[in-house]
Design a protein around this motif. Structure first.
Motif, PDB file in Angstrom:
ATOM      1  N   GLU A   1       0.859  -1.202   0.000  1.00  0.00           N
ATOM      2  CA  GLU A   1       0.000   0.000   0.000  1.00  0.00           C
ATOM      3  C   GLU A   1       0.886   1.241   0.000  1.00  0.00           C
ATOM      4  O   GLU A   1       1.769   1.379   0.842  1.00  0.00           O
ATOM      5  CB  GLU A   1      -0.924  -0.027   1.227  1.00  0.00           C
ATOM      6  CG  GLU A   1      -1.624   1.291   1.532  1.00  0.00           C
ATOM      7  CD  GLU A   1      -2.426   1.861   0.362  1.00  0.00           C
ATOM      8  OE1 GLU A   1      -3.226   1.128  -0.231  1.00  0.00           O
ATOM      9  OE2 GLU A   1      -2.235   3.056   0.036  1.00  0.00           O
TER      10      GLU A   1
ATOM     11  N   ARG B   1     -10.023   4.799  -0.308  1.00  0.00           N
ATOM     12  CA  ARG B   1     -11.118   5.776  -0.230  1.00  0.00           C
ATOM     13  C   ARG B   1     -12.129   5.423   0.858  1.00  0.00           C
ATOM     14  O   ARG B   1     -13.166   6.070   0.989  1.00  0.00           O
ATOM     15  CB  ARG B   1     -11.804   5.868  -1.598  1.00  0.00           C
ATOM     16  CG  ARG B   1     -11.047   6.756  -2.565  1.00  0.00           C
ATOM     17  CD  ARG B   1     -11.589   6.645  -3.960  1.00  0.00           C
ATOM     18  NE  ARG B   1     -11.121   5.458  -4.626  1.00  0.00           N
ATOM     19  CZ  ARG B   1     -11.772   4.813  -5.594  1.00  0.00           C
ATOM     20  NH1 ARG B   1     -12.947   5.250  -5.970  1.00  0.00           N
ATOM     21  NH2 ARG B   1     -11.263   3.746  -6.163  1.00  0.00           N
TER      22      ARG B   1
ATOM     23  N   HIS C   1     -20.228   5.823   4.619  1.00  0.00           N
ATOM     24  CA  HIS C   1     -20.351   4.766   3.619  1.00  0.00           C
ATOM     25  C   HIS C   1     -21.556   3.898   3.973  1.00  0.00           C
ATOM     26  O   HIS C   1     -21.550   3.229   5.015  1.00  0.00           O
ATOM     27  CB  HIS C   1     -19.098   3.902   3.583  1.00  0.00           C
ATOM     28  CG  HIS C   1     -17.957   4.512   2.825  1.00  0.00           C
ATOM     29  ND1 HIS C   1     -17.335   5.663   3.212  1.00  0.00           N
ATOM     30  CD2 HIS C   1     -17.337   4.108   1.686  1.00  0.00           C
ATOM     31  CE1 HIS C   1     -16.365   5.940   2.339  1.00  0.00           C
ATOM     32  NE2 HIS C   1     -16.351   5.019   1.409  1.00  0.00           N
ATOM     33  N   LEU C   2     -22.531   3.893   3.093  1.00  0.00           N
ATOM     34  CA  LEU C   2     -23.714   3.064   3.308  1.00  0.00           C
ATOM     35  C   LEU C   2     -23.586   1.793   2.477  1.00  0.00           C
ATOM     36  O   LEU C   2     -23.240   1.857   1.288  1.00  0.00           O
ATOM     37  CB  LEU C   2     -24.961   3.840   2.849  1.00  0.00           C
ATOM     38  CG  LEU C   2     -26.269   3.059   2.939  1.00  0.00           C
ATOM     39  CD1 LEU C   2     -26.670   2.858   4.387  1.00  0.00           C
ATOM     40  CD2 LEU C   2     -27.379   3.763   2.179  1.00  0.00           C
TER      41      LEU C   2
ATOM     42  N   ASP D   1     -12.852  -0.735  -7.830  1.00  0.00           N
ATOM     43  CA  ASP D   1     -14.275  -0.443  -8.051  1.00  0.00           C
ATOM     44  C   ASP D   1     -14.548   0.026  -9.473  1.00  0.00           C
ATOM     45  O   ASP D   1     -15.673   0.011  -9.935  1.00  0.00           O
ATOM     46  CB  ASP D   1     -14.770   0.592  -7.032  1.00  0.00           C
ATOM     47  CG  ASP D   1     -14.059   1.934  -7.143  1.00  0.00           C
ATOM     48  OD1 ASP D   1     -13.054   2.051  -7.883  1.00  0.00           O
ATOM     49  OD2 ASP D   1     -14.523   2.887  -6.473  1.00  0.00           O
TER      50      ASP D   1
ATOM     51  N   ILE E   1     -18.477  -0.037  -2.341  1.00  0.00           N
ATOM     52  CA  ILE E   1     -17.776  -1.023  -1.529  1.00  0.00           C
ATOM     53  C   ILE E   1     -18.071  -2.419  -2.063  1.00  0.00           C
ATOM     54  O   ILE E   1     -17.172  -3.253  -2.200  1.00  0.00           O
ATOM     55  CB  ILE E   1     -18.234  -0.892  -0.059  1.00  0.00           C
ATOM     56  CG1 ILE E   1     -17.707   0.412   0.533  1.00  0.00           C
ATOM     57  CG2 ILE E   1     -17.798  -2.089   0.747  1.00  0.00           C
ATOM     58  CD1 ILE E   1     -18.060   0.609   1.987  1.00  0.00           C
TER      59      ILE E   1
HETATM   60  C1  LIG Z   1     -16.349  10.133   0.512  1.00  0.00           C
HETATM   61  C2  LIG Z   1     -16.737   8.816  -0.092  1.00  0.00           C
HETATM   62  C3  LIG Z   1     -17.977   8.269   0.204  1.00  0.00           C
HETATM   63  C4  LIG Z   1     -18.345   7.042  -0.343  1.00  0.00           C
HETATM   64  N1  LIG Z   1     -19.546   6.506   0.007  1.00  0.00           N
HETATM   65  C5  LIG Z   1     -19.833   5.239  -0.359  1.00  0.00           C
HETATM   66  C6  LIG Z   1     -21.005   4.600   0.112  1.00  0.00           C
HETATM   67  O1  LIG Z   1     -21.799   5.192   0.839  1.00  0.00           O
HETATM   68  N2  LIG Z   1     -21.222   3.315  -0.243  1.00  0.00           N
HETATM   69  C7  LIG Z   1     -20.360   2.637  -1.044  1.00  0.00           C
HETATM   70  O2  LIG Z   1     -20.598   1.444  -1.297  1.00  0.00           O
HETATM   71  N3  LIG Z   1     -19.252   3.229  -1.546  1.00  0.00           N
HETATM   72  C8  LIG Z   1     -18.959   4.495  -1.226  1.00  0.00           C
HETATM   73  N4  LIG Z   1     -17.831   5.104  -1.696  1.00  0.00           N
HETATM   74  C9  LIG Z   1     -16.995   4.391  -2.676  1.00  0.00           C
HETATM   75  C10 LIG Z   1     -16.024   3.396  -2.015  1.00  0.00           C
HETATM   76  O3  LIG Z   1     -15.306   4.038  -0.989  1.00  0.00           O
HETATM   77  C11 LIG Z   1     -15.041   2.934  -3.094  1.00  0.00           C
HETATM   78  O4  LIG Z   1     -15.774   2.353  -4.162  1.00  0.00           O
HETATM   79  C12 LIG Z   1     -14.055   1.902  -2.583  1.00  0.00           C
HETATM   80  O5  LIG Z   1     -13.506   2.249  -1.340  1.00  0.00           O
HETATM   81  C13 LIG Z   1     -12.939   1.756  -3.644  1.00  0.00           C
HETATM   82  O6  LIG Z   1     -12.020   0.783  -3.236  1.00  0.00           O
HETATM   83  P1  LIG Z   1     -10.827   0.392  -4.196  1.00  0.00           P
HETATM   84  O7  LIG Z   1      -9.987  -0.568  -3.449  1.00  0.00           O
HETATM   85  O8  LIG Z   1     -11.351  -0.011  -5.522  1.00  0.00           O
HETATM   86  O9  LIG Z   1     -10.008   1.732  -4.464  1.00  0.00           O
HETATM   87  P2  LIG Z   1      -9.172   2.652  -3.451  1.00  0.00           P
HETATM   88  O10 LIG Z   1      -9.890   2.748  -2.162  1.00  0.00           O
HETATM   89  O11 LIG Z   1      -8.874   3.905  -4.183  1.00  0.00           O
HETATM   90  O12 LIG Z   1      -7.837   1.824  -3.185  1.00  0.00           O
HETATM   91  C14 LIG Z   1      -6.704   1.919  -3.996  1.00  0.00           C
HETATM   92  C15 LIG Z   1      -5.481   1.867  -3.092  1.00  0.00           C
HETATM   93  O13 LIG Z   1      -4.317   1.846  -3.896  1.00  0.00           O
HETATM   94  C16 LIG Z   1      -3.319   2.625  -3.251  1.00  0.00           C
HETATM   95  N5  LIG Z   1      -2.333   3.014  -4.257  1.00  0.00           N
HETATM   96  C17 LIG Z   1      -2.473   3.928  -5.238  1.00  0.00           C
HETATM   97  N6  LIG Z   1      -1.362   3.969  -5.989  1.00  0.00           N
HETATM   98  C18 LIG Z   1      -0.506   3.061  -5.484  1.00  0.00           C
HETATM   99  C19 LIG Z   1       0.799   2.636  -5.837  1.00  0.00           C
HETATM  100  N7  LIG Z   1       1.430   3.159  -6.890  1.00  0.00           N
HETATM  101  N8  LIG Z   1       1.407   1.676  -5.082  1.00  0.00           N
HETATM  102  C20 LIG Z   1       0.760   1.127  -4.015  1.00  0.00           C
HETATM  103  N9  LIG Z   1      -0.493   1.502  -3.630  1.00  0.00           N
HETATM  104  C21 LIG Z   1      -1.120   2.446  -4.365  1.00  0.00           C
HETATM  105  C22 LIG Z   1      -4.116   3.805  -2.692  1.00  0.00           C
HETATM  106  O14 LIG Z   1      -3.395   4.469  -1.683  1.00  0.00           O
HETATM  107  C23 LIG Z   1      -5.368   3.094  -2.188  1.00  0.00           C
HETATM  108  O15 LIG Z   1      -5.233   2.677  -0.857  1.00  0.00           O
HETATM  109  C24 LIG Z   1     -17.457   6.360  -1.219  1.00  0.00           C
HETATM  110  C25 LIG Z   1     -16.230   6.925  -1.538  1.00  0.00           C
HETATM  111  C26 LIG Z   1     -15.862   8.133  -0.980  1.00  0.00           C
HETATM  112  C27 LIG Z   1     -14.514   8.711  -1.325  1.00  0.00           C
END
Ligand SMILES: Cc1cc2nc3c(=O)[nH]c(=O)nc-3n(C[C@H](O)[C@H](O)[C@H](O)COP(=O)(O)OP(=O)(O)OC[C@H]3O[C@@H](n4cnc5c(N)ncnc54)[C@H](O)[C@@H]3O)c2cc1C
Length: 416
Positions: free
Chosen positions: A31, A39, A57-58, A389, A399
């Protein structure tokens, strides 16, 4: 034993790592940020003196990938929510309040009961949901405004706030296919499948910390604060640059790239990925909600869209917030607090201690054009798999979608 490297410790990466470690694979989770969660993270906010989430986050009781993931990491009880699908609303311009009370089963008789459905709507209005569902089941995508009427009480009091929350994009122009898929997996399955669920007390306590503990117990290596800066790609992925140190893959090693789309596109030139994003603004107020306050309340005609009640704070969410994301933070807090005070029947002044959190690239824009840019988990490099996502999960940025994508990526690695 071969190693599965998972790059990105958001929920997609954590879900891939948990699945792989659970199947006995040797896992290294990398990470780039100082903490996991991406996020979906929690942190101690010095202004409030509280641990808060970056955003409310719901999730829904019928989110199967979420439930399976939480069960696997031993956090099945980490979500709070009512036994029934119950949703409170208030129109802050008129002062009118109502509660939606869908019935448990898929036979949605609640729309026939005036006391259970949206005020001033008729049962026939709800056929709009079936029209969106039919787009999900079909092949072609189109904007929601080409499929259903985007006016009237059902639109303003339910469909617009619901679709804006799940798509994080102005619903009129958003993808009817993504909207229909969410409806297929929730509303179409009956109230038992869409009881609201919130991580209590924090996102980290539910989704992140138990996953890291699970990985540790399974012997996985977790490297926090180390960014992958480049990939060595030939016929296969042969290695990567980890914070300036080369990592060379051994035969049988594989990588799950679970980074956001803008990072994936940098690391994999030529990758088609969503490149338009929408913001979310959250505000947190340090005040205990009055006893009996609903877990969440929908706000109609206000600045805040949803109010969430925690034991030590009240938080609000505004989705698709690009029009306000650059506004002055104190002015935003004051506008949001005015709504909270009305809905929770609290004094308008003084405003309690507050914090405003702006996430500019909260999700990809859930339009038909952007949805068409989503990438499959499998790549042309056999030992490199994508998760996130934004990959082609069929769901909006959620999520549930992120966790599902991690499981899909892990299944591909395990099948090699
Ligand atoms: C404010 C907010 C409210 C939300 N509300 C909801 C909700 O109510 N319900 C819901 O279902 N979803 C919600 N979401 C969406 C949900 O949070 C995301 O869909 C989900 O967390 C995305 O997860 P992910 O692992 O795909 O991406 P990310 O969470 O973006 O994870 C990617 C990871 O990769 C890491 N990374 C990036 N580049 C590198 C690199 N070069 N080397 C190593 N690591 C790296 C980042 O630091 C990060 O930790 C919300 C999002 C936000 C921002």
């Amino acid at each position: 034993m071969s190693t599965a490297y998972v790059v990105g410790g958001g929920l997609a990466g954590l879900s891939a790592a948990v699945t792989l470690a659970g199947k006995g694979r040797k896992v290294v989770l990398i990470e780039g940020a100082p903490q996991a969660g991406g996020r979906c993270r929690s942190y101690f906010d010095a202004t409030l003196g509280l641990t808060i989430d970056n955003g409310n986050h719901l999730v829904l009781s019928g989110n199967t990938a979420v439930q399976d993931y939480l069960a696997e990491i031993g956090a099945a009880n980490a979500l709070a929510g009512p036994d029934k699908a119950v949703f409170d609303f208030m129109d802050v311009s008129s002062g009118r309040r109502w509660t939606l009370r869908p019935n448990d089963s898929a036979l949605a008789w609640w729309v026939l009961a005036p006391g259970r459905r949206v005020p001033d709507t008729q049962p026939v209005d709800y056929l709009a949901l079936l029209r969106l569902l039919s787009v999900a089941l079909g092949k072609d995508d189109k904007p929601i405004c080409d499929v259903i009427a985007t006016d009237g009480h059902l639109w303003h009091r339910l469909l617009h706030p619901f679709l804006l929350a799940v798509l994080n994009t102005e619903p009129k122009t958003a993808s009817a296919k993504l909207a229909g898929e969410v409806i297929r997996r929730s509303l179409a399955r009956g109230g038992l499948a869409y009881r609201p669920r919130i991580a209590h007390p924090t996102l980290a306590a539910a989704f992140v910390d138990p996953a890291l503990a699970y990985l540790k117990a399974k012997g996985a290596e977790v490297r926090i604060g180390q960014r992958v800066r480049g990939l060595s790609l030939d016929g296969a992925l042969t290695g990567f640059d980890l914070a300036g140190t080369p990592v060379v893959l051994a035969p049988g090693d594989s990588v799950v790239l679970a980074v956001p789309p803008w990072v994936a596109a940098e690391l994999l030139p030529g990758l088609a990925a969503p490149d338009e994003f929408r913001s979310i603004v959250n505000a947190h107020f340090k005040i205990a909600p009055p006893p009996g306050t609903a877990l969440m309340t929908g706000v109609i005609n206000g600045a805040a869209e949803w109010i969430f009640a925690f034991e030590d704070r009240v938080s609000i969410t505004v989705s698709g917030a690009d029009a306000i994301v650059d506004d002055d933070r104190e002015a935003l807090a004051a506008r949001f607090w005015a709504d909270v005070a009305k809905v929770l029947r609290l004094p308008a002044e003084p405003m309690p201690p507050w914090q405003v959190v702006k996430e500019r690239r909260a999700t990809f824009a859930a339009t038909p054009t952007q949805a068409a840019r989503r990438a499959n988990a499998a790549t042309r490099w056999p030992n490199l798999v994508l998760a996130g996502d934004w990959t082609a999960t069929g769901l909006p940025s959620t999520i549930e979608g992120a966790i599902q994508s991690g499981r899909t990526a892990a299944a591909l690695i395990l099948s090699h």
